[in-house]
Motif scaffolding. Structure first.
Motif, PDB file in Angstrom:
ATOM      1  N   UNK B 229       0.709  -1.316  -0.104  1.00 53.78           N
ATOM      2  CA  UNK B 229       0.030  -0.054   0.047  1.00 53.78           C
ATOM      3  C   UNK B 229       0.816   1.164   0.040  1.00 53.78           C
ATOM      4  N   UNK B 230       0.579   2.285  -0.915  1.00 55.18           N
ATOM      5  CA  UNK B 230       1.226   3.411  -0.944  1.00 55.18           C
ATOM      6  C   UNK B 230       1.311   4.346   0.177  1.00 55.18           C
ATOM      7  N   UNK B 231       0.231   3.956   1.359  1.00 56.42           N
ATOM      8  CA  UNK B 231      -0.023   4.662   2.337  1.00 56.42           C
ATOM      9  C   UNK B 231       0.341   3.978   3.690  1.00 56.42           C
ATOM     10  N   UNK B 232       1.067   3.089   3.327  1.00 59.15           N
ATOM     11  CA  UNK B 232       1.334   2.062   4.939  1.00 59.15           C
ATOM     12  C   UNK B 232       2.592   2.603   5.757  1.00 59.15           C
ATOM     13  N   UNK B 233       3.398   3.312   4.955  1.00 56.73           N
ATOM     14  CA  UNK B 233       4.801   3.917   5.821  1.00 56.73           C
ATOM     15  C   UNK B 233       4.114   4.895   6.549  1.00 56.73           C
ATOM     16  N   UNK B 234       3.420   5.831   5.728  1.00 60.17           N
ATOM     17  CA  UNK B 234       2.980   6.908   6.463  1.00 60.17           C
ATOM     18  C   UNK B 234       2.129   6.746   7.626  1.00 60.17           C
ATOM     19  N   UNK B 235       1.203   5.392   7.553  1.00 55.31           N
ATOM     20  CA  UNK B 235       0.343   5.172   8.720  1.00 55.31           C
ATOM     21  C   UNK B 235       1.148   4.237   9.681  1.00 55.31           C
TER      22      UNK B 235
END
Lengths: 154, 746
Positions: B229-235
């Motif tokens: 997921x492209x948002x997984x590191x941020x999250x």
């Protein structure tokens, strides 16, 4: 009157009434928004941070009562240098909406610091105060086990 | 700095700078392409409404609300698959409000068919209907529709852009386009030299895209596989930005209190005590609500508690029992719909045994983890609103109306959402922030709802009653006659969102009941609408969320009355009707080792729902642990046609199941004195890690068309649990939540 706090290794002088909860000091005063507001009554765990080595609900700790250094999700690791537990979260693709995950990770980090080989029962006990409305629990469990294994390798 | 930098960087999308490029590709199934809403700055080129290129690289616009379902990742993958960019190198943004971002799949869902029986002609008709979405500003995330909408459109968009970039390179190199290849954001010449997309974008913007042929799935690099997921590191690092994390220079923090008697007005208030509280800057009258503005959200909340407010009464009967009496009385009126009426449901087939049952389910809150909030800045001419939302154009129109500014002067900045589940399609959070900002011109203000305000001011899943009559003969169901009464979600929400008062049969009201693939010869489903002013809205799976419980509990009751294995009973009724649905039941039978028999202390239940184009079967296993019941295991099988990202689909199926089980076990909104009696999570709890079952999911791909995944996991979970509890205890669950009648592990 200002209160001095050490957060993620950096000292901050905060000019707010002493009864303001740490959560709102972090978010609205210092700008560390990784720690989330979910309920305000210690029922969801979204605001979990570490004071010393202890995982606490920052919505319940008044500014004047902070007894030790504070670590937030931003202090645990960064996108470039993630902590082992954060890498496990990424590897297991845990996050969905992601809003509760800062609190989940801080709670799990405190568990692993105390117990490097938690059983499913240990995880149940430690994590049941952290609510996730997306239902990422199966992957949270898997990520904690994976982080535990990884930490023992090192 | 980085946060402000990000906001400034994002603002290029909606800044008022000259339009560059704006080439519309032949990718949309509409005659007149919508204008490109992207307004790039100098040095940036918008190849089309979904692809923006600058010196730093490629930005993809995924105008569907990322509320956890992974839509940004798969939407970006659809474009990247044909554009030939590496997903890890692109940025993905929600983009502004814009007609080009209309949802082409949702209108198709409004056709009266059952879905599973769709012919190719009806499918095309649905696609043609989709273009109406553009006319009604349907930039909406919902109905598990994003992938149906984007599957062809976004791949064509990526392919068309790729070919213009190749043409730009061909023109520059003086060779023909077919001699060129593309790879990781560059065009590669026959001699191995390359030109990056950034170098070619400006030239490409002037080129009319040629016709394109989509790649065969066997060539896919991203689609069909589990993509990070492209948002997984941020999250996972606290760096993902939700609406509540918006921080602007000089921003103030505010708290809100609206009338707890929902929809009632405000007679007046006394703010004298609040105004002198620490940190308070002002107390603002928002018409039917009060906001306190301070230098800290908590200080604003504390001061708000000191404001004495005189509220008007609720415009609905104030007690839960009275509301359900009104719902029950709807059965005496003419039905709003008979979406299914096969055979003769009036007559009891000769020699058949009749069964009549009533079910009731409560009002439910969405309870997203991130409470409702929005941040707004009104400078006198333009209005900026930052919030997570599922429908930017509807938000833009409403905010413009409230602020008294032109619609084009309202910029909606859609952020990540800490949960949506239908709640963030509503306009109230942005509306209150707009009203507040309008009284504080020049000062940005963030209006955050307390959890209590959020819980008590929802647009609830309506309470509903199902009356089901059926009959069995020779081990089979020969009659099913269901009646469903509740408030109409569509009736209320379309009026709120778009000022439309829908007429005619309300399909959503009976979905999950009228459109199930059972071959029952006498089969009728009628819907009855209750006219009440309790605010109701779309709650993950909408009508399916109550109808699946009614329908699938009743099927189970018929099976038991016939002395049959409830899983085999279902399969037999579905044979020859819809093979993918049978396949899902066969899959959970095999996965769970279903035998129809369980040892003492163990109970198993099965349920099935076809919703949003996807059939889903679920088996739940419960165990008695010294008098306390634990949900131990769950098996899910779904058939999505084409699995674009198996990891995300699995996550959505698990998520849907857990959301449904949470409601089935503990969820209930009740009213006293016109006010909601639940305030916070201790009064409205959900499953947590320790009482969530171990889940096994299987994804099948035999269905003819792509199905949705965000909602279909929810409907069958509730009846599957009730059916398991019947197997364990012999007590039939006919009302929810189950914790009232069963001692569930809390």
């Amino acid at each position: 009157m200002s209160t001095s706090l050490k957060i993620n290794g950096k000292t901050h002088d905060v000019d707010l009434p002493e009864d303001v909860p740490l959560l709102w000091v972090l978010r609205d005063e210092i700008g560390l928004t990784g720690t989330k507001y979910g309920c305000g009554v210690a029922a969801c765990g979204a605001c979990t941070v570490h004071i010393g080595d202890t995982a606490v609900r920052s919505c319940q700790v008044a500014l004047g009562d902070v007894w030790d250094d504070v670590t937030t999700i931003e202090g645990l690791g960064t996108p470039e240098t993630m902590a082992v537990i954060q890498s496990a979260w990424v590897e297991h693709q845990v996050a969905q909406c992601g809003y509760c995950q800062s609190g989940q990770i801080m709670q799990a980090a405190a568990l692993l610091a105390e117990n490097d080989s938690p059983t499913d029962e240990d995880i149940d006990l430690a994590m049941q105060g952290n609510l996730c409305r997306c239902g990422t629990y199966p992957r949270i469990r898997a990520a904690i086990h994976a982080a535990s294994a990884k930490m023992k390798e090192v | 700095m980085s946060r402000i930098g990000k906001i400034a960087r994002r603002s290029f999308l909606i800044g008022s700078v000259a339009i560059v490029g704006g080439v519309a590709f032949g990718a949309y199934k509409i005659n007149q392409p919508a204008p490109n809403p992207l307004k790039p700055l100098t040095g940036q080129t918008a190849l089309n409404p979904f692809i923006l290129i600058d010196a730093e690289g490629v930005t993809l616009i995924a105008p569907r609300a990322e509320m956890g379902q992974g839509v940004h990742t798969t939407w970006a993958a659809l474009i990247a698959e044909e554009l030939d960019v590496a997903l890890e190198d692109v940025r993905v943004l929600h983009g502004p409000a814009g007609k080009a971002y209309y949802n082409s799949a949702m209108m198709g869902e409004a056709l009266p068919g059952k879905g599973y029986d769709t012919s190719a002609f009806q499918h095309s008709l649905g696609e043609a209907m989709g273009s109406i979405g553009k006319l009604v500003d349907l930039q909406l995330t919902g109905g598990s529709s994003s992938m149906k909408d984007g599957f062809v459109r976004m791949r064509e968009t990526g392919a068309a852009a790729r070919e213009t970039l190749k043409q730009a390179a061909a023109n520059r190199l003086g060779i023909s386009r077919d001699q060129l290849k593309t790879e990781n954001g560059s065009v590669i010449a026959p001699d191995g030299s390359s030109l990056t997309y950034s170098e070619l974008a400006e030239d490409a913007a002037g080129i009319t895209p040629p016709d394109v042929t989509l790649r065969d799935p066997s060539q896919w690099r991203y689609l069909g596989k589990s993509t990070p997921r492209i948002d997984v590191v941020g999250k996972s690092t606290g760096t993902a930005q939700f609406g509540i994390d918006t921080r602007l220079p000089g921003m103030k923090f505010a708290a809100l209190r609206a009338n707890p008697r929902l929809g009632g007005g405000m007679k007046g208030f006394d703010a004298s005590a609040a105004e002198t509280m620490p940190g308070v800057e002002k107390v603002v009258d928002l018409g039917n609500a009060v906001a306190v503005v301070a230098n800290n959200t908590w200080l604003a909340q504390q001061a708000l508690d000191m404001v004495e407010i005189d509220w008007e009464d609720a415009p609905y009967p104030p007690e839960t029992d009275q509301l359900f009496d009104a719902i029950a009385r709807s059965f005496d009126e003419k039905p709003n719909s008979s979406m299914r009426d096969d055979g003769d449901a009036e007559t009891l087939p000769e020699g058949a045994t009749e069964l009549t049952v009533e079910y009731r389910v409560p009002y439910l809150a969405h309870a997203t983890m991130e409470p409702m909030n929005a941040t707004a800045l009104h400078d006198g001419i333009t209005l900026d609103v930052w919030c997570g939302n599922q429908d930017p154009i509807f938000q833009q129109k409403k905010c413009a109306e409230l602020a008294g500014v032109e619609q084009e002067n309202v910029r909606i900045h859609t952020t990540l959402m800490g949960g949506g589940f239908g709640r963030r399609a509503e306009l109230d959070f942005a509306s209150y922030a707009t009203l507040l900002a309008t009284q504080m011109k020049g000062t940005p203000v963030q209006l955050t709802w307390s959890r209590e305000e959020d819980m008590r001011h929802d647009f609830y899943r309506p309470g509903a009653i199902g009356r089901f009559r059926g009959a069995i003969k020779d081990g089979r169901a020969v009659l099913l006659d269901g009646q469903i009464a509740a408030q109409s979600v569509m009736g209320q929400s379309l009026k709120r969102y778009a000022g439309i008062s829908p007429m005619g049969p309300d399909k959503v009201h009976v979905e999950g009941a009228f459109n199930q693939p059972y071959g029952i010869p006498n089969y009728r489903i009628r819907g009855y609408l209750t006219d009440l002013a309790v605010p109701v809205g779309s709650w993950r799976s909408v009508g399916n969320s109550h109808n699946a419980f009614f329908h699938e509990t009743f099927i189970d009751e018929l099976a038991h009355a016939a002395g049959r294995d409830p899983l085999v009973f279902r399969i037999e009724l579905m044979q020859g009707v819809h093979a993918p649905s049978v396949g899902c039941l066969e899959a959970v039978r095999e996965m769970s080792g279903w035998t129809g028999k369980t040892p003492d202390g163990v109970g198993r239940g099965v349920a099935f729902t076809y919703s949003f184009g996807t059939p889903v079967a679920e088996v739940i296993e419960v165990v008695d642990e010294d008098g306390t019941i634990r949900i131990r295991k769950a098996w899910i099988a779904c058939d999505v046609g084409t699995a674009l990202d198996p990891s995300i689909i699995e996550a959505q199926m698990e998520s849907g199941l857990i959301y449904g089980l949470s409601a089935a076990c503990f969820g209930e909104i009740t009213f006293a004195g016109g006010e909601v009696e639940q305030f916070n999570f201790p009064d409205y709890d959900a499953l947590r890690l320790h009482n969530t079952p171990e889940i096994e999911t299987r994804i099948l791909e035999t269905n003819r068309y792509l199905g949705g995944v965000g909602e279909p996991g929810t409907p069958p979970s509730m009846p599957a649990l009730g059916n398991a509890l019947f197997d364990l205890t012999g007590k039939r669950a006919r009302t929810l939540p189950l914790s009232k009648e069963f001692d569930l592990l809390a």
